[in-house]
Design a protein around this motif. Structure first.
Motif, PDB file in Angstrom:
ATOM      1  N   ALA A   1      34.286  35.634  48.235  1.00 13.08           N
ATOM      2  CA  ALA A   1      35.687  36.339  47.534  1.00 13.08           C
ATOM      3  C   ALA A   1      36.047  35.244  46.753  1.00 13.08           C
ATOM      4  CB  ALA A   1      36.050  36.571  48.094  1.00 13.08           C
ATOM      5  N   GLU A   2      35.878  33.776  46.564  1.00 11.94           N
ATOM      6  CA  GLU A   2      36.463  32.739  46.329  1.00 11.94           C
ATOM      7  C   GLU A   2      35.598  31.970  44.845  1.00 11.94           C
ATOM      8  OE1 GLU A   2      35.834  27.952  46.994  1.00 11.94           O
ATOM      9  OE2 GLU A   2      36.278  29.331  48.887  1.00 11.94           O
ATOM     10  N   LEU A   3      34.475  32.349  44.925  1.00 13.45           N
ATOM     11  CA  LEU A   3      33.735  32.201  43.958  1.00 13.45           C
ATOM     12  C   LEU A   3      33.993  33.543  42.867  1.00 13.45           C
ATOM     13  CD1 LEU A   3      30.324  30.911  44.857  1.00 13.45           C
ATOM     14  CD2 LEU A   3      31.974  29.630  44.002  1.00 13.45           C
ATOM     15  N   TYR A   4      34.621  35.154  43.199  1.00 17.13           N
ATOM     16  CA  TYR A   4      34.262  35.790  42.583  1.00 17.13           C
ATOM     17  C   TYR A   4      35.472  36.378  42.863  1.00 17.13           C
ATOM     18  CZ  TYR A   4      29.478  34.972  41.766  1.00 17.13           C
ATOM     19  OH  TYR A   4      27.711  34.040  40.775  1.00 17.13           O
ATOM     20  N   PRO A   5      36.590  35.662  42.160  1.00 18.43           N
ATOM     21  CA  PRO A   5      38.005  36.235  42.019  1.00 18.43           C
ATOM     22  C   PRO A   5      37.948  37.325  41.259  1.00 18.43           C
ATOM     23  CG  PRO A   5      37.831  34.232  40.777  1.00 18.43           C
ATOM     24  CD  PRO A   5      36.865  34.640  41.525  1.00 18.43           C
ATOM     25  N   GLU A   6      37.685  38.194  40.580  1.00 16.55           N
ATOM     26  CA  GLU A   6      38.270  38.997  39.563  1.00 16.55           C
ATOM     27  C   GLU A   6      37.782  40.221  40.961  1.00 16.55           C
ATOM     28  OE1 GLU A   6      33.536  37.436  38.672  1.00 16.55           O
ATOM     29  OE2 GLU A   6      35.759  36.712  39.217  1.00 16.55           O
ATOM     30  N   HIS A   7      36.988  40.168  41.486  1.00 20.44           N
ATOM     31  CA  HIS A   7      36.007  41.480  42.202  1.00 20.44           C
ATOM     32  C   HIS A   7      37.443  41.447  43.289  1.00 20.44           C
ATOM     33  CE1 HIS A   7      32.264  42.432  40.627  1.00 20.44           C
ATOM     34  NE2 HIS A   7      32.126  41.170  39.917  1.00 20.44           N
ATOM     35  N   GLN A   8      37.309  42.884  43.545  1.00 19.89           N
ATOM     36  CA  GLN A   8      37.907  43.685  44.990  1.00 19.89           C
ATOM     37  C   GLN A   8      37.119  43.465  46.604  1.00 19.89           C
ATOM     38  OE1 GLN A   8      41.515  43.925  45.643  1.00 19.89           O
ATOM     39  NE2 GLN A   8      41.659  42.268  43.698  1.00 19.89           N
ATOM     40  N   PHE A   9      37.142  42.220  47.362  1.00 14.09           N
ATOM     41  CA  PHE A   9      36.368  42.156  47.733  1.00 14.09           C
ATOM     42  C   PHE A   9      37.528  43.184  49.418  1.00 14.09           C
ATOM     43  CE2 PHE A   9      34.543  39.529  45.601  1.00 14.09           C
ATOM     44  CZ  PHE A   9      32.740  39.706  45.361  1.00 14.09           C
ATOM     45  N   PRO A  10      36.505  43.010  50.435  1.00 16.19           N
ATOM     46  CA  PRO A  10      37.269  43.800  51.866  1.00 16.19           C
ATOM     47  C   PRO A  10      37.648  42.689  52.573  1.00 16.19           C
ATOM     48  CG  PRO A  10      34.414  44.632  51.865  1.00 16.19           C
ATOM     49  CD  PRO A  10      34.998  44.001  50.387  1.00 16.19           C
ATOM     50  N   SER A  11      38.605  42.492  53.409  1.00 18.36           N
ATOM     51  CA  SER A  11      39.161  41.320  54.304  1.00 18.36           C
ATOM     52  C   SER A  11      38.193  41.748  55.092  1.00 18.36           C
ATOM     53  CB  SER A  11      40.533  41.560  55.013  1.00 18.36           C
ATOM     54  OG  SER A  11      40.641  40.626  55.304  1.00 18.36           O
ATOM     55  N   ILE A  12      37.274  40.587  55.369  1.00 17.11           N
ATOM     56  CA  ILE A  12      36.516  40.307  56.781  1.00 17.11           C
ATOM     57  C   ILE A  12      36.579  38.882  57.275  1.00 17.11           C
ATOM     58  CG2 ILE A  12      34.204  40.058  57.139  1.00 17.11           C
ATOM     59  CD1 ILE A  12      33.331  41.028  54.834  1.00 17.11           C
ATOM     60  N   PRO A  13      37.464  39.277  58.845  1.00 11.75           N
ATOM     61  CA  PRO A  13      37.181  38.690  59.752  1.00 11.75           C
ATOM     62  C   PRO A  13      36.419  37.138  59.399  1.00 11.75           C
ATOM     63  CG  PRO A  13      36.119  39.672  61.308  1.00 11.75           C
ATOM     64  CD  PRO A  13      36.656  40.386  59.750  1.00 11.75           C
ATOM     65  N   ARG A  14      36.996  36.364  59.303  1.00 11.12           N
ATOM     66  CA  ARG A  14      35.921  34.599  59.838  1.00 11.12           C
ATOM     67  C   ARG A  14      34.865  34.506  60.960  1.00 11.12           C
ATOM     68  NH1 ARG A  14      37.207  30.691  55.666  1.00 11.12           N
ATOM     69  NH2 ARG A  14      35.657  29.745  55.858  1.00 11.12           N
ATOM     70  N   ASP A  15      35.727  35.098  62.020  1.00  9.48           N
ATOM     71  CA  ASP A  15      34.911  35.342  63.441  1.00  9.48           C
ATOM     72  C   ASP A  15      33.957  36.126  63.487  1.00  9.48           C
ATOM     73  OD1 ASP A  15      35.264  32.351  63.228  1.00  9.48           O
ATOM     74  OD2 ASP A  15      36.158  32.239  64.877  1.00  9.48           O
ATOM     75  N   THR A  16      32.626  36.081  62.950  1.00 11.53           N
ATOM     76  CA  THR A  16      32.076  37.268  62.677  1.00 11.53           C
ATOM     77  C   THR A  16      30.942  37.477  64.162  1.00 11.53           C
ATOM     78  OG1 THR A  16      31.192  37.076  60.773  1.00 11.53           O
ATOM     79  CG2 THR A  16      32.837  38.859  60.554  1.00 11.53           C
TER      80      THR A  16
ATOM     81  N   LEU B   1      28.335  43.907  50.234  1.00 11.06           N
ATOM     82  CA  LEU B   1      29.438  43.862  50.016  1.00 11.06           C
ATOM     83  C   LEU B   1      30.664  43.315  48.637  1.00 11.06           C
ATOM     84  CD1 LEU B   1      31.770  41.161  51.723  1.00 11.06           C
ATOM     85  CD2 LEU B   1      30.267  39.314  50.743  1.00 11.06           C
ATOM     86  N   PHE B   2      29.594  43.519  47.581  1.00  5.71           N
ATOM     87  CA  PHE B   2      30.379  43.904  46.557  1.00  5.71           C
ATOM     88  C   PHE B   2      30.559  45.089  46.075  1.00  5.71           C
ATOM     89  CE2 PHE B   2      28.707  39.845  45.073  1.00  5.71           C
ATOM     90  CZ  PHE B   2      29.634  39.676  43.963  1.00  5.71           C
ATOM     91  N   GLN B   3      30.299  45.840  46.758  1.00  9.71           N
ATOM     92  CA  GLN B   3      30.142  47.568  46.645  1.00  9.71           C
ATOM     93  C   GLN B   3      31.610  48.302  48.320  1.00  9.71           C
ATOM     94  OE1 GLN B   3      26.452  48.814  47.409  1.00  9.71           O
ATOM     95  NE2 GLN B   3      25.978  49.273  45.037  1.00  9.71           N
ATOM     96  N   GLY B   4      32.672  46.679  48.874  1.00 11.22           N
ATOM     97  CA  GLY B   4      33.233  47.169  50.097  1.00 11.22           C
ATOM     98  C   GLY B   4      32.702  47.166  50.945  1.00 11.22           C
ATOM     99  N   CYS B   5      31.723  47.375  51.469  1.00 11.83           N
ATOM    100  CA  CYS B   5      31.239  47.065  53.273  1.00 11.83           C
ATOM    101  C   CYS B   5      31.530  46.325  53.330  1.00 11.83           C
ATOM    102  CB  CYS B   5      29.410  46.950  52.872  1.00 11.83           C
ATOM    103  SG  CYS B   5      28.566  46.822  54.038  1.00 11.83           S
ATOM    104  N   THR B   6      32.320  46.472  54.673  1.00 13.87           N
ATOM    105  CA  THR B   6      32.739  46.040  55.973  1.00 13.87           C
ATOM    106  C   THR B   6      32.285  45.259  56.660  1.00 13.87           C
ATOM    107  OG1 THR B   6      33.603  47.945  57.203  1.00 13.87           O
ATOM    108  CG2 THR B   6      35.636  46.786  55.412  1.00 13.87           C
TER     109      THR B   6
END
Length: 323
Positions: A266-281, A211-216
């Protein structure tokens, strides 16, 4: 359970296994921990480093789940068995029978046969939420619980061999327990994360790293909630020591979607860019704060998702996986 405090932990070198060994030693148990290779420091060093080892209450055994005699040696002289050893991966499997189905099902059977033969009092089996989901036929308006089973046919169609293996192995265990009169109790952990004791990462911690590496990836069929590794180890001890604990025990901090987890990261690490993931997965999965009610009724208090993430990220950083 009073009396003999010697137990066997199969898969003792793994992520959950090492934590379980540590907590059992802390509680005064003597432990037979099994590894695949006694000459591989990646499997043995972190177990030998558990400072309690100085009191000689930890013995390591090399087993092969398909070699009954090796299992028999490890289980000789114990009053309880924790069976954790099972192949686990979220990556592509080329030969399902050889890679996961055989070792999971035959391995579990071999452990149970040995336990019965040696008069073991109680066996705790580590199953998984993968034996509960994916379950497409569960009623849409009912929160999933221990009565829910993974749809093996769906898994075979989709080549989801890990959930298939965990489901078939758990069902075989219940069948054996019923037929042979062996006391079996099961823990079904969700996505297990937290401080890593072994030098390598388990599938769940890789999920966080990716997730940190940008996996969607949304792990549609593999997620039902996160849980701290220490809580999973504690849950095993809780159901082992409590004679009232029977059946399966869903072990998650809450029933949630992978999207909830990704959003919290994403909320805990705002300095990182995370991919956008839908809430209902996880289609059709109803959220619940007390999905693990059976364990909560036994006195379990779960570490929060926020703390699970913080402990996991700290561990990934300290081990050099994340900068």
């Amino acid at each position: 359970m009073a009396g003999d405090k010697t137990v066997c932990v199969t898969g003792g070198s793994g992520f959950i296994g090492a934590w379980l060994v540590r907590l059992l030693l802390d509680r005064g148990y003597s432990v037979h921990a099994t590894v695949q290779n006694l000459h591989d420091e990646n499997e043995t060093k972190h177990l030998e480093d558990l400072e309690e080892h100085k009191s000689n209450r930890l013995r390591l055994f090399q087993i092969d789940l398909l070699d009954y005699d090796s299992i028999l040696k490890a289980i000789t002289g114990v009053s309880g068995v924790f069976h954790l050893a099972s192949p686990c991966t979220v990556d592509k499997i080329l030969d399902p029978e050889k890679e996961v189905l055989g070792p999971a099902i035959k391995g579990t059977n071999n452990v149970l046969v040995a336990a019965k033969e040696l008069g073991v009092k109680r066996v705790v089996i580590t199953s998984s939420i993968s034996a509960i989901v994916p379950s497409r036929h569960w009623p849409a308006d009912v929160v999933k619980n221990e009565d829910c089973w993974t749809d093996v046919e769906y898994c075979k169609q989709k080549e989801l061999w890990y959930p298939a293996s965990k489901t078939l192995a758990e069902k075989a265990a219940w069948e054996f327990a019923k037929e042979k009169g062996l006391e079996v109790v099961v823990v079904n952990p969700g996505t297990v994360m937290g401080p890593v004791l072994p030098p390598t990462l388990n599938a769940s911690m890789l999920m966080l790293l990716r997730l940190f590496q940008g996996c969607t990836e949304t792990y549609e069929d593999f997620f039902m909630g996160s849980v701290h590794v220490k809580d999973v180890a504690l849950a095993h001890i809780l159901v082992y020591e409590n004679p009232a604990a029977t059946g399966r025990h869903l072990c998650v901090e809450a029933i949630s979607h992978y999207g909830d987890f990704a959003a919290k990261v994403a909320e805990l690490y705002p300095e990182h860019q995370f991919p956008s993931i839908p809430r209902d997965t996880q289609p059709g999965l109803l959220r619940s704060k007390d999905g693990a009610k059976k364990l909560m009724d036994l006195g379990m208090q779960f570490i929060s998702m926020e703390q699970i993430i913080k402990d996991s990220v700290e561990s990934l950083k300290s081990k050099g996986f994340l900068s």
